[in-house]
Design a protein around this motif. Structure first.
Motif, PDB file in Angstrom:
ATOM      1  N   LYS A  77     -19.598 -45.739  17.042  1.00  0.00           N
ATOM      2  CA  LYS A  77     -19.389 -46.872  16.313  1.00  0.00           C
ATOM      3  C   LYS A  77     -19.321 -48.174  17.108  1.00  0.00           C
ATOM      4  CE  LYS A  77     -15.945 -48.321  12.699  1.00  0.00           C
ATOM      5  NZ  LYS A  77     -16.934 -48.045  11.441  1.00  0.00           N
ATOM      6  N   HIS A 127     -17.294 -42.741   3.827  1.00  0.00           N
ATOM      7  CA  HIS A 127     -17.866 -42.645   5.297  1.00  0.00           C
ATOM      8  C   HIS A 127     -19.310 -42.248   5.091  1.00  0.00           C
ATOM      9  CE1 HIS A 127     -18.595 -41.643   9.236  1.00  0.00           C
ATOM     10  NE2 HIS A 127     -19.205 -40.319   8.908  1.00  0.00           N
ATOM     11  N   GLU A 130     -20.956 -45.511   4.141  1.00  0.00           N
ATOM     12  CA  GLU A 130     -20.922 -46.215   5.279  1.00  0.00           C
ATOM     13  C   GLU A 130     -22.048 -46.017   6.323  1.00  0.00           C
ATOM     14  OE1 GLU A 130     -18.166 -47.274   9.305  1.00  0.00           O
ATOM     15  OE2 GLU A 130     -18.067 -45.292   8.010  1.00  0.00           O
ATOM     16  N   ASP A 133     -25.119 -47.506   5.273  1.00  0.00           N
ATOM     17  CA  ASP A 133     -25.014 -48.894   5.504  1.00  0.00           C
ATOM     18  C   ASP A 133     -25.692 -48.992   6.995  1.00  0.00           C
ATOM     19  OD1 ASP A 133     -24.019 -49.752   3.086  1.00  0.00           O
ATOM     20  OD2 ASP A 133     -21.764 -49.521   3.706  1.00  0.00           O
TER      21      ASP A 133
END
Length: 393
Positions: A77, A127, A130, A133
């Motif tokens: 991340k 999640h 995400e 994305d």
């Protein structure tokens, strides 16, 4: 053409096929990872995704066929994924598959997308979306999904209801995928669920993908099967149905050992690669990814060796005399057919690959070239302080 001329022509064709092979390395292989009992820290281990990409670039520099790096979220991340993609490009590599993680949060003790609590299922789905994305921001076209979901005891949860929940989540992710994007669905026989795993085998993964459509394909992790499983049959079947999306290459002796690919059973790797080539899967559509944990061996050399092992298995598979094999099969010549495979497997392809690397402007011995490069000494001296990257175990 003379016999020697035919041999040289055949060698040139095999080199051309090997030249276009692409093998993706995983970001987590460069961090600290290992068994459930102990993770042994090493010098020079990356402290963030940017340093992981730098290490992956070394593998590509010395092998010439590892230009993409898979990310694992949230292990990788960052605040700005577009910047991470730019950094990768500056290093001569690119972001590959995005791997989701719905197995390390305390909320997922009883499952993620199949959890009996709708609030936990919503969190897990959030999640996964995400991760799509992040695909958009990095330019990745592949999402890899693996679920540790399952049960440990008979009666713990409703088996069919869990399949319904899984199907609902997969459909939502599928709907979110953009043009040119896909997801690869991974299966695993057991662990950490010991009584029943929600995606235990290729048949379950295939059934879910078949229902969803062309953007959903199966990924075969070579360490995720029962002992004695004929993995090349699975590969042949999925290729025939257009549902083989790719591989997570590693080796197993007992379970999901995540050892270097080709270390435990190089003959199996050869057989798999033969079916890939025979079935038309040796294209950019089939992802050849490594999924390994280097606990006692050095990280970057472990990845270089793994890439070389895949190359060697592929070269041998390309050497199979398919006309002679087909003729023996038609005639029911059992020993002749087996010999056609064994002759190729027993060929030493290392000189061929050394020649190819020299033609590509690379050192013929990637392992020795890396050792001479001084890169390890450099990162061992520079990467002092801070928290080393790991898989969170």
């Amino acid at each position: 053409m003379t016999e020697s001329g035919q041999r040289e022509s055949g060698k040139a064709l095999i080199k051309e096929e090997l030249r276009r092979q692409r093998i993706e390395t995983p970001s987590w292989a460069y961090g600290n990872s290992g068994t459930r009992f102990k993770v042994f820290a090493q010098q020079g281990v990356p402290r963030d995704p940017y340093e992981k990409l730098a290490d992956a670039a070394q593998v590509h520099r010395h092998t010439g066929v590892a230009p993409t790096v898979a990310l694992h979220i949230p292990w990788d991340k960052v605040d700005d994924y577009a910047d991470l993609a730019r950094h990768a490009s500056e290093l001569g590599v690119a972001i590959g598959a995005i791997n989701s993680n719905v197995f390390q949060d305390d909320d997922y003790k009883l499952g993620s997308v199949t959890h009996p609590d709708p609030a936990v299922r919503k969190k897990a789905l959030g999640h996964l979306l995400e991760c799509v994305d992040i695909m958009d921001q990095t330019g990745s076209d592949t999402l890899k999904l693996w679920f540790s979901d399952g049960t440990n005891y008979p009666g713990q949860d409703d088996i069919r209801a869990r399949q319904d929940r899984l199907a609902e989540a997969l459909a939502a992710v599928y709907e979110r995928l953009g043009e040119g994007q896909r997801f690869l669905l991974e299966y695993k026989l057991f662990e950490p669920a010991f009584y029943m795993t929600d995606l235990p085998d290729w048949g379950a993964a295939y059934a879910h993908c078949l229902k969803l459509g062309p953007k959903a394909q199966v990924v075969v992790d070579t360490g995720h099967h029962a002992p004695g499983t004929n993995i090349e049959f699975i590969v042949a079947f999925l290729l025939r149905e257009g549902k083989l999306g790719g591989f997570d290459f590693n080796s197993r002796f007992y379970a999901d050992d995540d050892l270097m690919v080709g270390a435990a059973d190089p003959f199996q790797l050869f057989r798999i690669m033969y079916e890939v080539i025979r079935g038309g899967g040796y294209t950019g559509e089939t992802a050849f990814m490594l999924d390994q944990c280097h606990n006692i061996e050095p990280k970057i050399p472990g990845q270089i060796r793994s890439v070389m092992n895949v190359q060697e298995a592929t070269a041998k598979a390309l050497l199979v005399d398919r006309d002679a094999l087909a003729a023996a099969q038609r005639e029911g010549d059992v020993l002749g057919a087996n010999a056609a495979l064994m002759d190729a497997y027993n060929t030493d392809v290392r000189p061929l690959l050394a020649e190819l690397r020299e033609e590509m402007g690379l050192d013929p011995d990637p392992m020795a070239a890396y050792a001479r490069s001084g890169y390890f000494e450099k990162i061992a001296a520079e990467r002092v302080g801070g928290a080393q990257a790991g898989w969170g175990a």
